[in-house]
Design an enzyme around this catalytic site. Structure first.
Site, mmCIF file in Angstrom:
data_model
loop_
_atom_site.group_PDB
_atom_site.id
_atom_site.type_symbol
_atom_site.label_atom_id
_atom_site.label_comp_id
_atom_site.label_asym_id
_atom_site.label_seq_id
_atom_site.Cartn_x
_atom_site.Cartn_y
_atom_site.Cartn_z
ATOM 1 N N LYS A 60 14.955 42.259 74.635
ATOM 2 C CA LYS A 60 14.319 42.860 73.468
ATOM 3 C C LYS A 60 12.969 43.436 73.892
ATOM 4 O O LYS A 60 12.237 42.778 74.636
ATOM 5 C CB LYS A 60 14.130 41.784 72.394
ATOM 6 C CG LYS A 60 13.973 42.360 71.001
ATOM 7 C CD LYS A 60 14.111 41.263 69.968
ATOM 8 C CE LYS A 60 14.154 41.824 68.571
ATOM 9 N NZ LYS A 60 15.370 42.589 68.264
ATOM 10 N N SER A 64 9.656 45.599 69.492
ATOM 11 C CA SER A 64 10.762 45.200 68.607
ATOM 12 C C SER A 64 10.676 43.689 68.292
ATOM 13 O O SER A 64 10.959 43.256 67.173
ATOM 14 C CB SER A 64 12.086 45.573 69.271
ATOM 15 O OG SER A 64 13.164 45.018 68.601
ATOM 16 N N LYS A 68 10.107 41.931 64.593
ATOM 17 C CA LYS A 68 11.016 40.923 64.043
ATOM 18 C C LYS A 68 10.268 39.637 63.666
ATOM 19 O O LYS A 68 10.549 39.023 62.642
ATOM 20 C CB LYS A 68 12.114 40.619 65.065
ATOM 21 C CG LYS A 68 13.205 39.747 64.517
ATOM 22 C CD LYS A 68 14.470 39.885 65.289
ATOM 23 C CE LYS A 68 15.608 39.264 64.520
ATOM 24 N NZ LYS A 68 16.898 39.497 65.136
ATOM 25 N N ARG A 92 25.956 43.419 75.141
ATOM 26 C CA ARG A 92 26.931 44.181 74.348
ATOM 27 C C ARG A 92 28.180 44.390 75.199
ATOM 28 O O ARG A 92 28.098 44.871 76.322
ATOM 29 C CB ARG A 92 26.341 45.523 73.930
ATOM 30 C CG ARG A 92 27.284 46.317 73.058
ATOM 31 C CD ARG A 92 26.585 47.521 72.489
ATOM 32 N NE ARG A 92 25.480 47.156 71.624
ATOM 33 C CZ ARG A 92 24.395 47.912 71.432
ATOM 34 N NH1 ARG A 92 24.278 49.061 72.062
ATOM 35 N NH2 ARG A 92 23.443 47.512 70.612
ATOM 36 N N LYS A 127 28.662 46.163 57.539
ATOM 37 C CA LYS A 127 27.382 46.349 56.836
ATOM 38 C C LYS A 127 27.499 47.540 55.880
ATOM 39 O O LYS A 127 28.384 48.390 56.058
ATOM 40 C CB LYS A 127 26.297 46.619 57.867
ATOM 41 C CG LYS A 127 25.956 45.393 58.672
ATOM 42 C CD LYS A 127 24.540 45.483 59.160
ATOM 43 C CE LYS A 127 24.013 44.106 59.474
ATOM 44 N NZ LYS A 127 22.610 44.129 59.825
ATOM 45 N N GLU A 154 22.138 36.871 72.059
ATOM 46 C CA GLU A 154 23.064 37.450 71.079
ATOM 47 C C GLU A 154 24.080 38.303 71.833
ATOM 48 O O GLU A 154 23.713 39.157 72.636
ATOM 49 C CB GLU A 154 22.317 38.331 70.071
ATOM 50 C CG GLU A 154 23.279 38.897 69.023
ATOM 51 C CD GLU A 154 22.596 39.823 68.022
ATOM 52 O OE1 GLU A 154 22.301 39.373 66.905
ATOM 53 O OE2 GLU A 154 22.364 40.995 68.378
ATOM 54 N N ALA A 166 28.365 53.366 66.219
ATOM 55 C CA ALA A 166 27.047 52.709 66.147
ATOM 56 C C ALA A 166 25.990 53.490 66.930
ATOM 57 O O ALA A 166 24.869 53.675 66.451
ATOM 58 C CB ALA A 166 27.143 51.278 66.667
ATOM 59 N N GLU A 169 25.296 56.807 65.042
ATOM 60 C CA GLU A 169 24.547 56.553 63.800
ATOM 61 C C GLU A 169 23.091 56.202 64.130
ATOM 62 O O GLU A 169 22.164 56.634 63.458
ATOM 63 C CB GLU A 169 25.234 55.416 63.027
ATOM 64 C CG GLU A 169 24.659 55.156 61.663
ATOM 65 C CD GLU A 169 23.756 53.944 61.606
ATOM 66 O OE1 GLU A 169 23.359 53.575 60.503
ATOM 67 O OE2 GLU A 169 23.436 53.359 62.666
HETATM 68 P P1 0O2 Z 1 17.124 45.726 68.999
HETATM 69 O O1 0O2 Z 1 16.033 44.916 69.486
HETATM 70 O O2 0O2 Z 1 16.805 47.200 68.980
HETATM 71 O O3 0O2 Z 1 18.424 45.420 69.674
HETATM 72 P P2 0O2 Z 1 19.053 37.691 62.057
HETATM 73 O O4 0O2 Z 1 18.186 37.560 60.856
HETATM 74 O O5 0O2 Z 1 18.285 37.537 63.343
HETATM 75 O O6 0O2 Z 1 20.297 36.849 61.989
HETATM 76 P P3 0O2 Z 1 19.372 40.417 62.871
HETATM 77 O O7 0O2 Z 1 19.548 40.099 64.326
HETATM 78 O O8 0O2 Z 1 18.120 41.129 62.484
HETATM 79 O O9 0O2 Z 1 19.590 39.159 61.946
HETATM 80 O O10 0O2 Z 1 20.504 41.322 62.323
HETATM 81 P P4 0O2 Z 1 21.921 41.766 62.781
HETATM 82 O O11 0O2 Z 1 22.201 42.856 61.839
HETATM 83 O O12 0O2 Z 1 22.897 40.673 62.880
HETATM 84 O O13 0O2 Z 1 21.745 42.366 64.238
HETATM 85 C C1 0O2 Z 1 20.842 43.394 64.478
HETATM 86 C C2 0O2 Z 1 21.404 44.315 65.568
HETATM 87 O O14 0O2 Z 1 22.707 44.775 65.182
HETATM 88 C C3 0O2 Z 1 20.576 45.575 65.702
HETATM 89 O O15 0O2 Z 1 19.612 45.373 66.676
HETATM 90 C C4 0O2 Z 1 21.596 46.621 66.128
HETATM 91 O O16 0O2 Z 1 21.861 46.516 67.509
HETATM 92 C C5 0O2 Z 1 22.825 46.179 65.378
HETATM 93 N N1 0O2 Z 1 22.942 46.781 64.029
HETATM 94 C C6 0O2 Z 1 22.871 46.124 62.852
HETATM 95 N N2 0O2 Z 1 23.051 46.957 61.812
HETATM 96 C C7 0O2 Z 1 23.255 48.182 62.340
HETATM 97 C C8 0O2 Z 1 23.514 49.484 61.759
HETATM 98 O O17 0O2 Z 1 23.599 49.672 60.557
HETATM 99 N N3 0O2 Z 1 23.656 50.514 62.648
HETATM 100 C C9 0O2 Z 1 23.582 50.365 64.005
HETATM 101 N N4 0O2 Z 1 23.751 51.438 64.775
HETATM 102 N N5 0O2 Z 1 23.335 49.146 64.568
HETATM 103 C C10 0O2 Z 1 23.169 48.082 63.749
HETATM 104 P P5 0O2 Z 1 18.101 45.799 66.337
HETATM 105 O O18 0O2 Z 1 17.641 45.087 65.135
HETATM 106 O O19 0O2 Z 1 18.080 47.274 66.256
HETATM 107 O O20 0O2 Z 1 17.263 45.264 67.509
#
Ligand code: 0O2
Length: 215
Positions: A60, A64, A68, A92, A127, A154, A166, A169
Protein backbone atom coordinates in the site's frame (compact mmCIF):
# COMPACT_ATOMS: atom_id res chain seq x y z
CA UNK A 1 -10.30 15.69 9.12
CA UNK A 2 -6.58 16.31 8.87
CA UNK A 3 -5.67 19.11 6.45
CA UNK A 4 -3.30 18.61 3.49
CA UNK A 5 -0.25 20.06 5.32
CA UNK A 6 -0.74 17.72 8.27
CA UNK A 7 -1.17 14.82 5.87
CA UNK A 8 2.13 15.66 4.21
CA UNK A 9 3.80 15.85 7.65
CA UNK A 10 2.45 12.42 8.54
CA UNK A 11 3.65 10.93 5.23
CA UNK A 12 7.12 12.44 5.80
CA UNK A 13 7.25 11.16 9.40
CA UNK A 14 6.34 7.66 8.26
CA UNK A 15 8.93 7.76 5.45
CA UNK A 16 11.63 8.91 7.89
CA UNK A 17 10.93 6.79 10.96
CA UNK A 18 8.94 3.73 9.99
CA UNK A 19 11.36 1.90 7.69
CA UNK A 20 11.26 -1.37 9.68
CA UNK A 21 7.47 -1.28 9.90
CA UNK A 22 6.96 -2.42 6.30
CA UNK A 23 9.53 -5.27 6.32
CA UNK A 24 7.21 -8.03 7.65
CA UNK A 25 4.65 -7.07 5.00
CA UNK A 26 7.34 -7.42 2.30
CA UNK A 27 8.14 -10.84 3.75
CA UNK A 28 4.45 -11.80 3.61
CA UNK A 29 4.25 -10.77 -0.06
CA UNK A 30 7.33 -12.86 -0.88
CA UNK A 31 5.88 -15.84 0.98
CA UNK A 32 2.45 -15.67 -0.69
CA UNK A 33 3.94 -15.10 -4.14
CA UNK A 34 6.21 -18.10 -3.79
CA UNK A 35 3.29 -20.31 -2.57
CA UNK A 36 1.32 -19.49 -5.70
CA UNK A 37 4.33 -19.91 -7.98
CA UNK A 38 4.49 -23.46 -6.65
CA UNK A 39 0.76 -24.00 -7.35
CA UNK A 40 1.29 -22.63 -10.87
CA UNK A 41 4.27 -24.88 -11.57
CA UNK A 42 2.59 -27.95 -10.09
CA UNK A 43 -0.56 -27.47 -12.17
CA UNK A 44 1.33 -26.80 -15.40
CA UNK A 45 3.40 -29.92 -14.85
CA UNK A 46 0.52 -32.20 -13.82
CA UNK A 47 -2.31 -30.91 -15.98
CA UNK A 48 -0.69 -28.73 -18.66
CA UNK A 49 -2.90 -25.89 -17.41
CA UNK A 50 -2.67 -23.45 -14.51
CA UNK A 51 -5.62 -21.74 -12.78
CA UNK A 52 -3.40 -18.64 -12.42
CA UNK A 53 -3.30 -16.30 -15.41
CA UNK A 54 -1.14 -13.82 -13.56
CA UNK A 55 -0.31 -12.63 -10.07
CA UNK A 56 0.69 -9.18 -8.86
CA UNK A 57 1.80 -8.00 -5.45
CA UNK A 58 1.73 -4.45 -4.14
CA UNK A 59 2.56 -2.61 -0.94
CA UNK A 60 0.00 0.00 0.00
CA UNK A 61 1.38 3.43 -0.81
CA UNK A 62 1.95 5.69 2.20
CA UNK A 63 -0.60 8.35 1.06
CA UNK A 64 -3.19 5.59 0.54
CA UNK A 65 -2.38 4.19 4.01
CA UNK A 66 -2.70 7.63 5.61
CA UNK A 67 -6.06 8.14 3.90
CA UNK A 68 -7.37 4.77 5.13
CA UNK A 69 -6.13 5.34 8.68
CA UNK A 70 -7.94 8.67 8.77
CA UNK A 71 -11.08 7.26 7.20
CA UNK A 72 -11.22 4.40 9.73
CA UNK A 73 -10.24 6.75 12.57
CA UNK A 74 -7.36 4.53 13.64
CA UNK A 75 -4.72 6.21 15.85
CA UNK A 76 -1.46 7.00 14.05
CA UNK A 77 0.66 4.46 15.90
CA UNK A 78 2.40 1.43 14.43
CA UNK A 79 0.58 -0.89 16.87
CA UNK A 80 -2.87 0.47 16.03
CA UNK A 81 -2.22 0.30 12.30
CA UNK A 82 -0.92 -3.28 12.56
CA UNK A 83 -4.05 -4.25 14.47
CA UNK A 84 -6.59 -2.49 12.25
CA UNK A 85 -5.36 -2.20 8.67
CA UNK A 86 -5.16 -5.51 6.85
CA UNK A 87 -4.35 -4.57 3.27
CA UNK A 88 -0.87 -3.07 3.65
CA UNK A 89 0.35 -6.16 1.78
CA UNK A 90 -1.85 -6.89 -1.22
CA UNK A 91 -1.91 -9.71 -3.76
CA UNK A 92 -4.06 -9.89 -6.88
CA UNK A 93 -4.52 -13.19 -8.66
CA UNK A 94 -6.22 -13.32 -12.04
CA UNK A 95 -7.76 -16.55 -13.32
CA UNK A 96 -9.41 -17.57 -16.60
CA UNK A 97 -12.51 -19.14 -15.07
CA UNK A 98 -14.88 -18.36 -12.16
CA UNK A 99 -14.44 -21.89 -10.74
CA UNK A 100 -10.70 -21.29 -10.46
CA UNK A 101 -11.31 -18.30 -8.18
CA UNK A 102 -13.03 -20.54 -5.63
CA UNK A 103 -10.59 -23.40 -6.18
CA UNK A 104 -7.75 -21.04 -5.18
CA UNK A 105 -9.74 -19.92 -2.13
CA UNK A 106 -10.08 -23.61 -1.11
CA UNK A 107 -6.35 -24.01 -1.61
CA UNK A 108 -5.64 -21.12 0.77
CA UNK A 109 -8.13 -22.51 3.29
CA UNK A 110 -6.32 -25.84 3.37
CA UNK A 111 -2.86 -24.45 3.98
CA UNK A 112 -1.33 -24.70 7.46
CA UNK A 113 0.74 -21.57 6.94
CA UNK A 114 -2.21 -19.26 6.32
CA UNK A 115 -5.44 -18.40 8.14
CA UNK A 116 -8.40 -16.72 6.48
CA UNK A 117 -9.71 -13.91 8.72
CA UNK A 118 -12.41 -12.47 6.45
CA UNK A 119 -14.05 -13.24 3.12
CA UNK A 120 -15.68 -10.50 1.05
CA UNK A 121 -17.37 -12.09 -1.94
CA UNK A 122 -18.04 -9.29 -4.40
CA UNK A 123 -18.71 -11.92 -7.11
CA UNK A 124 -21.82 -13.17 -5.34
CA UNK A 125 -22.55 -9.67 -3.99
CA UNK A 126 -21.10 -7.13 -6.44
CA UNK A 127 -20.47 -3.57 -5.27
CA UNK A 128 -22.92 -0.86 -6.40
CA UNK A 129 -20.27 0.24 -8.93
CA UNK A 130 -20.46 -3.21 -10.59
CA UNK A 131 -17.10 -4.27 -9.10
CA UNK A 132 -16.66 -8.04 -8.85
CA UNK A 133 -13.83 -9.87 -7.13
CA UNK A 134 -13.27 -12.25 -4.23
CA UNK A 135 -11.38 -10.57 -1.38
CA UNK A 136 -9.73 -12.61 1.36
CA UNK A 137 -8.09 -11.07 4.38
CA UNK A 138 -5.56 -13.62 5.51
CA UNK A 139 -2.66 -13.99 7.88
CA UNK A 140 0.41 -15.71 6.56
CA UNK A 141 3.06 -17.42 8.65
CA UNK A 142 6.57 -16.02 8.44
CA UNK A 143 9.47 -17.85 10.06
CA UNK A 144 12.36 -15.51 10.78
CA UNK A 145 15.69 -16.47 12.38
CA UNK A 146 14.29 -15.93 15.88
CA UNK A 147 10.52 -15.64 15.59
CA UNK A 148 7.29 -16.86 14.04
CA UNK A 149 5.07 -14.02 12.82
CA UNK A 150 1.54 -14.05 11.42
CA UNK A 151 1.27 -11.12 9.00
CA UNK A 152 -2.00 -9.90 7.47
CA UNK A 153 -2.49 -9.47 3.74
CA UNK A 154 -5.40 -8.97 1.39
CA UNK A 155 -5.72 -11.36 -1.54
CA UNK A 156 -8.01 -10.32 -4.39
CA UNK A 157 -8.92 -13.16 -6.76
CA UNK A 158 -10.87 -12.52 -9.95
CA UNK A 159 -11.23 -13.60 -13.57
CA UNK A 160 -9.58 -11.83 -16.52
CA UNK A 161 -12.97 -10.35 -17.45
CA UNK A 162 -13.50 -8.98 -13.91
CA UNK A 163 -9.94 -7.68 -13.89
CA UNK A 164 -10.37 -5.93 -17.25
CA UNK A 165 -13.56 -4.27 -15.96
CA UNK A 166 -11.94 -3.20 -12.65
CA UNK A 167 -8.78 -1.75 -14.17
CA UNK A 168 -10.70 0.10 -16.89
CA UNK A 169 -13.26 1.46 -14.41
CA UNK A 170 -10.38 2.55 -12.15
CA UNK A 171 -8.79 4.45 -15.08
CA UNK A 172 -12.10 6.15 -15.94
CA UNK A 173 -12.65 7.15 -12.32
CA UNK A 174 -9.09 8.40 -12.08
CA UNK A 175 -9.76 10.68 -15.07
CA UNK A 176 -12.68 12.13 -13.12
CA UNK A 177 -10.76 12.33 -9.82
CA UNK A 178 -12.24 15.05 -7.60
CA UNK A 179 -15.27 15.20 -9.88
CA UNK A 180 -18.28 12.96 -9.89
CA UNK A 181 -18.43 10.59 -12.81
CA UNK A 182 -21.73 11.25 -14.68
CA UNK A 183 -24.69 9.15 -13.51
CA UNK A 184 -25.34 7.68 -16.98
CA UNK A 185 -21.70 6.60 -17.24
CA UNK A 186 -21.97 4.90 -13.83
CA UNK A 187 -25.05 3.02 -15.01
CA UNK A 188 -23.24 2.02 -18.21
CA UNK A 189 -20.37 0.65 -16.13
CA UNK A 190 -22.80 -1.48 -14.13
CA UNK A 191 -24.27 -2.81 -17.40
CA UNK A 192 -20.78 -3.53 -18.75
CA UNK A 193 -19.96 -5.43 -15.57
CA UNK A 194 -23.06 -7.60 -16.09
CA UNK A 195 -22.14 -8.16 -19.75
CA UNK A 196 -18.61 -9.22 -18.85
CA UNK A 197 -20.00 -11.62 -16.24
CA UNK A 198 -22.09 -13.25 -18.96
CA UNK A 199 -18.86 -13.80 -20.89
CA UNK A 200 -17.38 -15.47 -17.79
CA UNK A 201 -20.42 -17.70 -17.40
CA UNK A 202 -20.42 -18.71 -21.07
CA UNK A 203 -16.71 -19.53 -20.95
CA UNK A 204 -17.31 -21.69 -17.86
CA UNK A 205 -20.16 -23.46 -19.61
CA UNK A 206 -18.01 -24.15 -22.64
CA UNK A 207 -15.20 -25.44 -20.47
CA UNK A 208 -17.54 -27.78 -18.60
CA UNK A 209 -18.96 -29.08 -21.88
CA UNK A 210 -15.47 -29.76 -23.23
CA UNK A 211 -14.35 -31.41 -19.99
CA UNK A 212 -17.36 -33.73 -19.90
CA UNK A 213 -17.13 -34.53 -23.61
CA UNK A 214 -13.52 -34.09 -24.71
CA UNK A 215 -13.73 -35.86 -28.12
P1 0O2 B 1 -5.29 0.55 -2.79
O1 0O2 B 1 -4.39 0.89 -1.71
O2 0O2 B 1 -5.23 1.53 -3.94
O3 0O2 B 1 -5.15 -0.87 -3.24
P2 0O2 B 1 -12.19 -2.69 4.84
O4 0O2 B 1 -12.96 -1.66 5.59
O5 0O2 B 1 -10.71 -2.55 5.04
O6 0O2 B 1 -12.71 -4.09 5.05
P3 0O2 B 1 -11.65 -1.88 2.15
O7 0O2 B 1 -10.36 -2.65 2.04
O8 0O2 B 1 -11.54 -0.40 2.16
O9 0O2 B 1 -12.55 -2.37 3.35
O10 0O2 B 1 -12.61 -2.19 0.98
P4 0O2 B 1 -12.75 -3.27 -0.13
O11 0O2 B 1 -13.76 -2.66 -1.01
O12 0O2 B 1 -13.00 -4.63 0.38
O13 0O2 B 1 -11.35 -3.30 -0.88
C1 0O2 B 1 -10.82 -2.15 -1.43
C2 0O2 B 1 -10.05 -2.51 -2.71
O14 0O2 B 1 -10.92 -3.22 -3.61
C3 0O2 B 1 -9.65 -1.27 -3.48
O15 0O2 B 1 -8.38 -0.89 -3.09
C4 0O2 B 1 -9.68 -1.72 -4.93
O16 0O2 B 1 -8.50 -2.43 -5.25
C5 0O2 B 1 -10.83 -2.69 -4.93
N1 0O2 B 1 -12.14 -2.06 -5.22
C6 0O2 B 1 -13.18 -1.95 -4.37
N2 0O2 B 1 -14.23 -1.35 -4.95
C7 0O2 B 1 -13.86 -1.09 -6.23
C8 0O2 B 1 -14.53 -0.48 -7.35
O17 0O2 B 1 -15.68 -0.08 -7.30
N3 0O2 B 1 -13.80 -0.38 -8.50
C9 0O2 B 1 -12.51 -0.83 -8.63
N4 0O2 B 1 -11.90 -0.70 -9.80
N5 0O2 B 1 -11.86 -1.41 -7.57
C10 0O2 B 1 -12.52 -1.53 -6.40
P5 0O2 B 1 -8.12 0.65 -2.72
O18 0O2 B 1 -9.03 1.06 -1.65
O19 0O2 B 1 -8.23 1.41 -3.99
O20 0O2 B 1 -6.70 0.69 -2.14
Amino acid sequence: MTNETNKLDIVQTILKNWQGFFIPYEMALNEIKSDFQIVDLEWRTKYGYSPIEHLKTRMKTIPSLVEKVEHKQVPFTQEAIQANIFDIAGVRIVTSFIDDVYMLKDHIEQRDDSRILKVKDYIQNPKASGYKSLHLVIETKIITSNDILWIPAEIQIRTSAMDFWASTEHKLNYKYHGDTIPKEAKQQLVELSKASYQLDEQMSLLRNQLLSNPS
